[in-house]
Design a protein around this motif. Structure first.
Motif, PDB file in Angstrom:
ATOM      1  N   TYR A 112     113.233  14.247 114.197  1.00  0.00           N
ATOM      2  CA  TYR A 112     112.817  15.588 113.790  1.00  0.00           C
ATOM      3  C   TYR A 112     111.727  16.154 114.695  1.00  0.00           C
ATOM      4  N   ASN A 114     109.966  20.320 115.254  1.00  0.00           N
ATOM      5  CA  ASN A 114     110.012  21.768 115.065  1.00  0.00           C
ATOM      6  C   ASN A 114     108.640  22.321 115.427  1.00  0.00           C
ATOM      7  N   LYS A 236     115.254  19.611 109.084  1.00  0.00           N
ATOM      8  CA  LYS A 236     115.345  20.951 109.680  1.00  0.00           C
ATOM      9  C   LYS A 236     115.885  21.964 108.667  1.00  0.00           C
ATOM     10  N   ASN A 239     113.225  22.616 106.259  1.00  0.00           N
ATOM     11  CA  ASN A 239     111.965  22.929 106.927  1.00  0.00           C
ATOM     12  C   ASN A 239     110.813  22.057 106.403  1.00  0.00           C
TER      13      ASN A 239
END
Length: 519
Positions: A112, A114, A236, A239
């Motif tokens: 992961y 982001n 993802k 979130n």
């Protein structure tokens, strides 16, 4: 009216039935992916795939992959992480291709990240592609032997509190895993943030609280770490941040305060933070001994968020993995007294040659101690499963098997390192396996030893991790003898904490500490 309701009821039943049938065939189609590719797989369970016992906290993931590993002799095994196809690779020669020779097909971890909504996730461990490659090149000079040697005295100074604590608790049982986590927290606080922290003397030390906050086996932390390593697509989609807000605020504040203080007061220290500031201001870290190079405008510097993300991963990886390794090494030394005595003899002899002092050079001479650390990492790898992702279609050499782009790769490190085919009597603690200069602890073909990974994506902090472990072990074994605590003496088989992502004993690692002079 009754007929209308009857018809409506039949329509609803029909809709539900059709939906159930469609879902059934859809699930069957998903879970027949490896059958269609004619690759052996194990029957999955919806919605967990093959990782049910891990998700339901019945087994640590290391044990789960050990069980999967033992179910086949095939070089690869098809798995499902929930509904996503994944491959478990167990053949050492194929691992050499994936990790080293054909790295260009598997350069991402597939974990992961982001950077927009979760800036601390944008660190070296998680980044992909060119961004990872560029940052890796910039950070590599940070961990040279010269840099570590310059930080050595800082590492050593952090041990004063460790020795004092053990003297106070002489002849008592001490939880070595917790104590070593506090010790490595002191080191990381100093070299990563330039701050004097004493998590050993002060249980409510902020750095220790925040470190535990990330690794404590709460529901949210387990969810985060599972999404980070096993199910990044779920992270993802929902979130999910890799850290909570309190921890994020703590890291940002520490980095900002340290950065502002040093730049405002023109303070320069020989530590990791100084090198990150070099990267921020100049875009590079020089291989020379100059810790204060100036920008020539040719390289782009790190942003504040990027700098904070590197400090974050350095903090977590720096204290938890080394403390885990040290605590299990102490366990094996307490269990195997002949090995403990041999380690102590080497420490005494080498230290005597260096005027009774622990120096960087003296630690490099302690080859048997290093073999003990290597053997500990074989039995108790802090990274029991490695992740990779296929970044472009790859045909396995000598076969017609094609790994599609996006396929997750799981490498069962712990299972391979405990396979008697590569390490006879793997449950036995034998540092002599690593006493030669031959890699992999023997003459095995391919890759069978990878506690730090292997290839271009091997752990960049390998040298520092080993140095921390060596210092901690030498500080303790030079002054103390260790014996198994009562609970461990009576334990026929080690019981691991199911909720922990790293290997940890259920109930702690309690060892009895005895001053050497009194024994």
């Amino acid at each position: 009216m009754g007929l209308l309701f009857d018809n409506l009821f039949l329509d609803v039943v029909l809709l539900i039935s059709c939906s159930a049938i469609a879902l059934h065939f859809y699930i069957q189609h998903i879970y027949s992916y490896w059958d269609r590719k004619k690759i052996k797989s194990i029957k999955p369970v919806f919605p967990f795939g093959n990782l049910k016992d891990g998700f339901l906290l019945k087994k640590p993931f290391a044990e789960l992959f050990m069980d999967l590993y033992k179910q086949t002799d095939e070089p690869i095994l098809g798995l499902y992480a929930t509904t996503k196809p994944a491959l478990m690779v167990r053949d050492p020669e194929l691992l050499r291709l994936i990790l080293i020779r054909d790295f260009q097909y598997f350069h991402d971890r597939g974990v992961y990240v982001n950077e927009d909504s979760d800036p601390l996730s944008g660190h070296l461990f998680s980044l992909n592609g060119e961004k990872w490659k560029n940052l890796r090149a910039k950070l590599t000079p940070t961990f040279t032997s010269g840099r570590l040697k310059a930080m050595f005295q800082t590492f050593l100074d952090c041990g004063k509190s460790l020795e004092a604590h053990l003297m106070k608790n002489a002849n008592k049982e001490v939880d070595m895993r917790d104590l070593m986590a506090r010790y490595t927290t002191n080191i990381i606080a100093s070299v990563a943030f330039g701050l004097d922290s004493d998590a050993i003397a002060e249980p409510k030390d902020t750095f220790r609280i925040m470190g535990r906050k990330f690794f404590d086996p709460t529901f949210m932390n387990i969810l985060r770490l599972t999404c980070l390593f096993i199910l990044p697509h779920i992270g993802k989609f929902f979130n999910i941040k890799s850290v909570d807000n309190d921890y994020e605020a703590f890291i940002f504040k520490m980095v900002k305060d340290t950065m502002n203080y040093r730049e405002k007061n023109n303070v320069h220290r020989k530590d990791f933070m100084q090198l990150l500031l070099q990267l921020k201001n100049t875009g590079k870290v020089d291989y020379s001994d100059d810790w204060n190079i100036q920008s020539d405008g040719s390289d782009k510097g790190l942003s504040f968020n990027e700098l904070a993300a590197q400090a974050h991963v350095f903090f977590l990886a720096g204290f938890e993995t080394s403390s885990t390794t040290m605590s299990f090494c102490f366990y094996e030394l307490a269990k195997n007294l002949n090995v403990q005595e041999k380690v102590q003899r080497e420490i005494d002899e080498v230290t005597k040659k260096h005027d009774g002092k622990i120096t960087y050079e003296s630690l490099m001479e302690m080859k048997y101690l290093e073999s003990c650390i290597d053997e500990t990492l074989r039995k108790y790898s802090s990274g029991p499963v490695l992740n990779r992702e296929c970044t472009k279609e790859y045909q396995i050499p000598g076969s017609d098997i094609i790994i599609e782009k996006g396929t997750r790769i799981f490498i069962p490190v712990q299972a391979i390192q405990m396979d008697p085919k590569y390490y006879p009597e793997p449950e036995e603690f034998r540092p002599e396996r690593f006493s030669s200069d031959i890699s992999n602890g023997g003459n095995q073909k391919g890759v069978t030893y990878m506690p730090f990974g292997d290839g271009p994506r091997a752990c960049i902090g390998l040298r520092m991790g080993k140095l921390q472990a060596k210092i901690g072990i030498v500080l303790i074994m030079s002054k103390f003898n260790l014996r198994l605590g009562e609970k461990l003496q009576n334990m026929k088989k080690l019981k691991y904490e199911v909720k922990s992502m790293l290997p940890a004993l259920e109930g702690g690692m309690y060892l009895k500490v005895l001053p050497r002079k009194s024994v």
